[in-house]
Design a protein around this motif. Sequence first.
Motif, PDB file in Angstrom:
ATOM      1  N   SER A 141       0.791  -1.228   0.000  1.00 58.25           N
ATOM      2  CA  SER A 141       0.000   0.000   0.000  1.00 58.25           C
ATOM      3  C   SER A 141       0.822   1.277   0.000  1.00 58.25           C
ATOM      4  CB  SER A 141      -0.929   0.017   1.227  1.00 58.25           C
ATOM      5  OG  SER A 141      -1.759  -1.128   1.249  1.00 58.25           O
ATOM      6  N   THR A 145       3.068   4.476  -1.029  1.00 59.91           N
ATOM      7  CA  THR A 145       3.292   5.384  -2.154  1.00 59.91           C
ATOM      8  C   THR A 145       4.773   5.714  -2.171  1.00 59.91           C
ATOM      9  OG1 THR A 145       1.075   6.342  -1.960  1.00 59.91           O
ATOM     10  CG2 THR A 145       2.725   7.610  -3.167  1.00 59.91           C
ATOM     11  N   LYS A 204      -1.018  -2.332  -4.657  1.00 58.17           N
ATOM     12  CA  LYS A 204      -2.400  -1.856  -4.695  1.00 58.17           C
ATOM     13  C   LYS A 204      -2.579  -0.601  -5.544  1.00 58.17           C
ATOM     14  CE  LYS A 204      -3.733  -3.897  -0.261  1.00 58.17           C
ATOM     15  NZ  LYS A 204      -4.307  -3.655   1.084  1.00 58.17           N
ATOM     16  N   GLY A 205      -1.492  -0.147  -6.175  1.00 59.73           N
ATOM     17  CA  GLY A 205      -1.608   0.932  -7.142  1.00 59.73           C
ATOM     18  C   GLY A 205      -1.457   2.335  -6.612  1.00 59.73           C
ATOM     19  N   PHE A 206      -1.044   2.500  -5.357  1.00 60.31           N
ATOM     20  CA  PHE A 206      -0.944   3.843  -4.798  1.00 60.31           C
ATOM     21  C   PHE A 206       0.163   4.668  -5.450  1.00 60.31           C
ATOM     22  CE2 PHE A 206      -3.365   1.717  -1.465  1.00 60.31           C
ATOM     23  CZ  PHE A 206      -4.308   2.690  -1.147  1.00 60.31           C
ATOM     24  N   LEU A 221      -1.034   5.624  -8.914  1.00 61.89           N
ATOM     25  CA  LEU A 221      -2.030   6.683  -8.841  1.00 61.89           C
ATOM     26  C   LEU A 221      -1.354   8.037  -8.630  1.00 61.89           C
ATOM     27  CD1 LEU A 221      -4.957   7.650  -8.676  1.00 61.89           C
ATOM     28  CD2 LEU A 221      -4.915   7.091  -6.233  1.00 61.89           C
ATOM     29  N   ARG A 258       0.097   9.127 -11.889  1.00 66.86           N
ATOM     30  CA  ARG A 258      -0.932   9.667 -12.779  1.00 66.86           C
ATOM     31  C   ARG A 258      -1.272  11.102 -12.404  1.00 66.86           C
ATOM     32  NH1 ARG A 258      -6.130   6.054 -13.052  1.00 66.86           N
ATOM     33  NH2 ARG A 258      -6.619   7.604 -14.648  1.00 66.86           N
ATOM     34  N   GLU A 259      -1.404  11.346 -11.108  1.00 70.05           N
ATOM     35  CA  GLU A 259      -1.748  12.682 -10.652  1.00 70.05           C
ATOM     36  C   GLU A 259      -0.619  13.676 -10.907  1.00 70.05           C
ATOM     37  OE1 GLU A 259      -2.615  11.884  -6.590  1.00 70.05           O
ATOM     38  OE2 GLU A 259      -4.694  11.249  -6.970  1.00 70.05           O
ATOM     39  N   GLU A 317      -7.430  -4.396  -6.201  1.00 68.93           N
ATOM     40  CA  GLU A 317      -7.472  -3.056  -5.626  1.00 68.93           C
ATOM     41  C   GLU A 317      -6.766  -2.050  -6.521  1.00 68.93           C
ATOM     42  OE1 GLU A 317      -7.102  -2.353  -1.493  1.00 68.93           O
ATOM     43  OE2 GLU A 317      -7.143  -4.488  -0.975  1.00 68.93           O
ATOM     44  N   ALA A 318      -5.704  -2.487  -7.202  1.00 74.53           N
ATOM     45  CA  ALA A 318      -4.966  -1.587  -8.094  1.00 74.53           C
ATOM     46  C   ALA A 318      -5.802  -1.184  -9.305  1.00 74.53           C
ATOM     47  CB  ALA A 318      -3.670  -2.253  -8.545  1.00 74.53           C
ATOM     48  N   LYS A 367      -7.296   2.198  -9.448  1.00 73.39           N
ATOM     49  CA  LYS A 367      -6.406   3.360  -9.399  1.00 73.39           C
ATOM     50  C   LYS A 367      -5.615   3.554 -10.692  1.00 73.39           C
ATOM     51  CE  LYS A 367      -5.749   2.565  -4.432  1.00 73.39           C
ATOM     52  NZ  LYS A 367      -6.353   1.226  -4.383  1.00 73.39           N
TER      53      LYS A 367
END
Length: 285
Positions: free
Chosen positions: A16, A18, A40-42, A45, A48-49, A67-68, A71
């Motif tokens: 989880s 980042t 989980k893709g944090f 994400l 991307r932001e 879960e990923a 995101k």
Amino acid sequence: MRKLDMRTPDTGNYYSATRKDLLDLVPEIISRALDVGCGKGFSGLALREKTGCWVTGIEIIESVAEEAKGKLNSVLVGSADQMIELLDSESFDLLILGDVLEHMIDPEEFLVRVKRLIIPGGCVIISIPNVSHWSVVRMLAQGQWNLDPSGVMDRTHLRWFTLKSITQLLDTTGYQIEAFKAMMKAGPGMPRPLLQVCRSLNMDMDNMEVESICYQHMFKCHAVQGSSVCNDLPKVLIESIKTEAYTLQRQWDLKDGKLKYVWRNYVPFIVKNLMNTVFRGFRTS
């Protein structure tokens, strides 16, 4: 077909986190990124932001990958060496390998094969735990090899790397290092008396003084298609060390014009000037 070692189900923040430390190495302009071992893709994400890019993730654990999917733009579920065969050549300008090479049976083969996915001039971000950390060296000196749920001695690791060995791996597989960072872990490095004994045996310990406090290495590279490279061994530059318990801060002493580091009762015993801050080790103050 070889594949990544099956990792254990998620515990704590293992999947989880980042990875801001890795994202800091990402170029400002990115259009398509591949995050291998995306968890989980944090991190994806956050990428991307930060850049507005398309992010594809690869994750071997199905429940984590699910879960990923909420995101990232797309997520492939399975072992990385199999999933990369499903992707088109030169389809990404950023490849992230955050703490994944140590889980592979043959990381050298993977690095060679994954290069075809990267456009010419594309960026590759790699992080790897450092087995030269004093906690590991001390354990070996006591005749032990104990595995942990996470960290340098994660029980799911199949390979272990020092700064020199990971640099050599990048050499032979054709990845030119553009930038390098080292993450430190609070606590003393290799004791000076032990360093002195090793030097008396004609062992080159200058790099080990630094390596013994490095917990992880991070590289920003670009792939050189179809050839090997010759990277210089990176220099470890100390910026700021933060852990749950301790903080190492950089302070400039105006009285004697020297850069000093403050960390509990440990201070550096070799410090160079501000423009070339090479940290050599610790002694008690």
